[in-house]
Design a protein around this motif. Structure first.
Motif, PDB file in Angstrom:
ATOM      1  N   SER A   1       0.814  -1.219   0.000  1.00  0.00           N
ATOM      2  CA  SER A   1       0.000   0.000   0.000  1.00  0.00           C
ATOM      3  C   SER A   1       0.842   1.261   0.000  1.00  0.00           C
ATOM      4  O   SER A   1       0.297   2.357  -0.047  1.00  0.00           O
TER       5      SER A   1
ATOM      6  N   ARG B   1       4.667   6.772   2.458  1.00  0.00           N
ATOM      7  CA  ARG B   1       3.472   7.492   2.003  1.00  0.00           C
ATOM      8  C   ARG B   1       2.695   6.647   1.007  1.00  0.00           C
ATOM      9  O   ARG B   1       3.282   5.887   0.230  1.00  0.00           O
ATOM     10  N   ASP B   2       1.356   6.791   1.064  1.00  0.00           N
ATOM     11  CA  ASP B   2       0.520   6.062   0.127  1.00  0.00           C
ATOM     12  C   ASP B   2       0.419   6.843  -1.180  1.00  0.00           C
ATOM     13  O   ASP B   2       1.049   7.889  -1.355  1.00  0.00           O
ATOM     14  N   ALA B   3      -0.392   6.335  -2.109  1.00  0.00           N
ATOM     15  CA  ALA B   3      -0.487   6.957  -3.427  1.00  0.00           C
ATOM     16  C   ALA B   3      -1.024   8.378  -3.358  1.00  0.00           C
ATOM     17  O   ALA B   3      -0.753   9.201  -4.242  1.00  0.00           O
ATOM     18  N   ALA B   4      -1.803   8.688  -2.306  1.00  0.00           N
ATOM     19  CA  ALA B   4      -2.352  10.036  -2.149  1.00  0.00           C
ATOM     20  C   ALA B   4      -1.381  10.971  -1.435  1.00  0.00           C
ATOM     21  O   ALA B   4      -1.692  12.136  -1.201  1.00  0.00           O
ATOM     22  N   GLY B   5      -0.218  10.463  -1.035  1.00  0.00           N
ATOM     23  CA  GLY B   5       0.777  11.288  -0.363  1.00  0.00           C
ATOM     24  C   GLY B   5       0.619  11.359   1.135  1.00  0.00           C
ATOM     25  O   GLY B   5       1.321  12.126   1.795  1.00  0.00           O
ATOM     26  N   ARG B   6      -0.297  10.560   1.700  1.00  0.00           N
ATOM     27  CA  ARG B   6      -0.498  10.565   3.149  1.00  0.00           C
ATOM     28  C   ARG B   6       0.602   9.773   3.840  1.00  0.00           C
ATOM     29  O   ARG B   6       0.966   8.686   3.396  1.00  0.00           O
TER      30      ARG B   6
END
Length: 230
Positions: free
Chosen positions: A36, A113-118
Motif C-alpha cells: 500500500s 506514504r501512500d499513493a495520495a501522499g499521506r
C-alpha cells in the motif's frame, strides 16, 4: 584505559541500560502493508548514531556480558517510535533492555506514504552486537601520561539523567609518535555509567546540569641526586 570497540550490523551502531520504554496508553495502529506504500519509510538519520560505544551498560561490562540483540521498532505517521520488540535475545536482559531504551529515544523515521501522499507508520528491524572492549595499546611510558599537558572535560546530564553531551580536550600528555587517544576517553566511562539520578533544582524539579572539569599534569625528569629515598 582500553579502547571500547563497537560492532554493528546493517550500518547500525548499538547499546542501553534501564527498563524498556513504557508502553503507550493507546496501542499503535498496525503498520501498513508494503504493497500500500507508494514511498517506503526509512530512518531519518544514520542508525549508527542511535547507539554509541559509550552506551555499554556498566554492569554488563563488569560481568563481561556480550551478545547480539535483534529488535523491531514500530513507528507512527510522524516517524516517532511507539513500540520496541526484541525479536532475538542477546541472552542477557540488561543488553536487550538497553537496546530498546536507546533506539526508542534516538531513532526517528521519514514515514512511508501512500499513493495520495499521506504519511503512514511502519516498522524497522535491525540488531546490535554488544562486544567488550579490547585492551588498549602500550604507550611505553608510565600509564597514562608520558608528557606534561592538560585535559578539559565538559559534559551535560539532561533532566532524565542521560548524558546529552560529552566533550574532552587533551593537550600534550602523550609522547612523540603516540596518539592522544592512548590517554583514554573519560566520556566513554561517563556514558557507560549512565543513566544518573536526574538533577533537580531547589524546587525539586528535574533540570539539565552541566559539569566542567580541568586537570593539569606536570611530568619532569629528576636527577639521581634528587631521587627521593625508598
Amino acid at each position: 584505559m582500553g579502547e571500547k570497540r563497537a560492532m554493528l550490523f546493517g550500518g547500525f551502531s548499538f547499546l542501553f541500560v534501564a527498563g524498556l520504554a513504557a508502553p503507550s496508553v493507546v496501542a499503535p495502529p498496525a503498520p501498513p502493508s508494503t504493497a500500500s506504500l507508494a514511498v517506503q519509510g526509512r530512518p531519518a538519520s544514520n542508525p549508527g548514531t542511535w547507539v554509541t560505544t559509550g552506551d555499554y551498560p556498566a554492569i554488563a561490562m563488569r560481568e563481561r556480558r556480550e551478545g547480539a540483540t535483534g529488535f523491531r521498532l514500530t513507528y507512527d505517521a510522524s516517524g516517532v517510535p511507539q513500540k520496541c520488540d526484541i525479536i532475538s535475545s542477546s541472552g542477557h536482559a540488561v543488553l536487550d533492555a538497553r537496546t530498546c531504551e536507546l533506539v526508542m529515544i534516538r531513532a526517528r523515521f521519514e514515514p512511508g506514504r501512500d499513493a495520495a501522499g499521506r504519511a503512514l507508520g511502519g516498522t524497522y528491524s535491525n540488531r546490535v552486537r554488544w562486544s567488550l572492549p579490547e585492551t588498549g595499546p602500550d604507550m611505553g611510558e608510565p600509564f597514562p601520561f608520558a608528557e606534561s599537558g592538560n585535559m578539559a572535560l565538559d559534559y551535560l546530564v539532561d533532566a532524565t539523567g542521560a548524558v546529552a553531551r560529552c566533550d574532552v580536550r587533551i593537550h600534550g600528555l602523550v609522547g612523540e609518535g603516540a596518539d592522544q587517544s592512548d590517554v583514554g576517553d573519560p566520556c566513554v566511562e561517563i556514558r557507560a555509567a549512565a543513566p544518573y539520578p536526574p538533577p533537580h533544582d531547589r524546587d525539586g524539579k528535574p533540570v539539565a546540569r552541566r559539569y566542567r572539569m580541568t586537570m593539569d599534569v606536570i611530568v619532569e625528569d629528576i636527577g639521581a641526586e634528587d631521587t627521593p629515598p625508598k
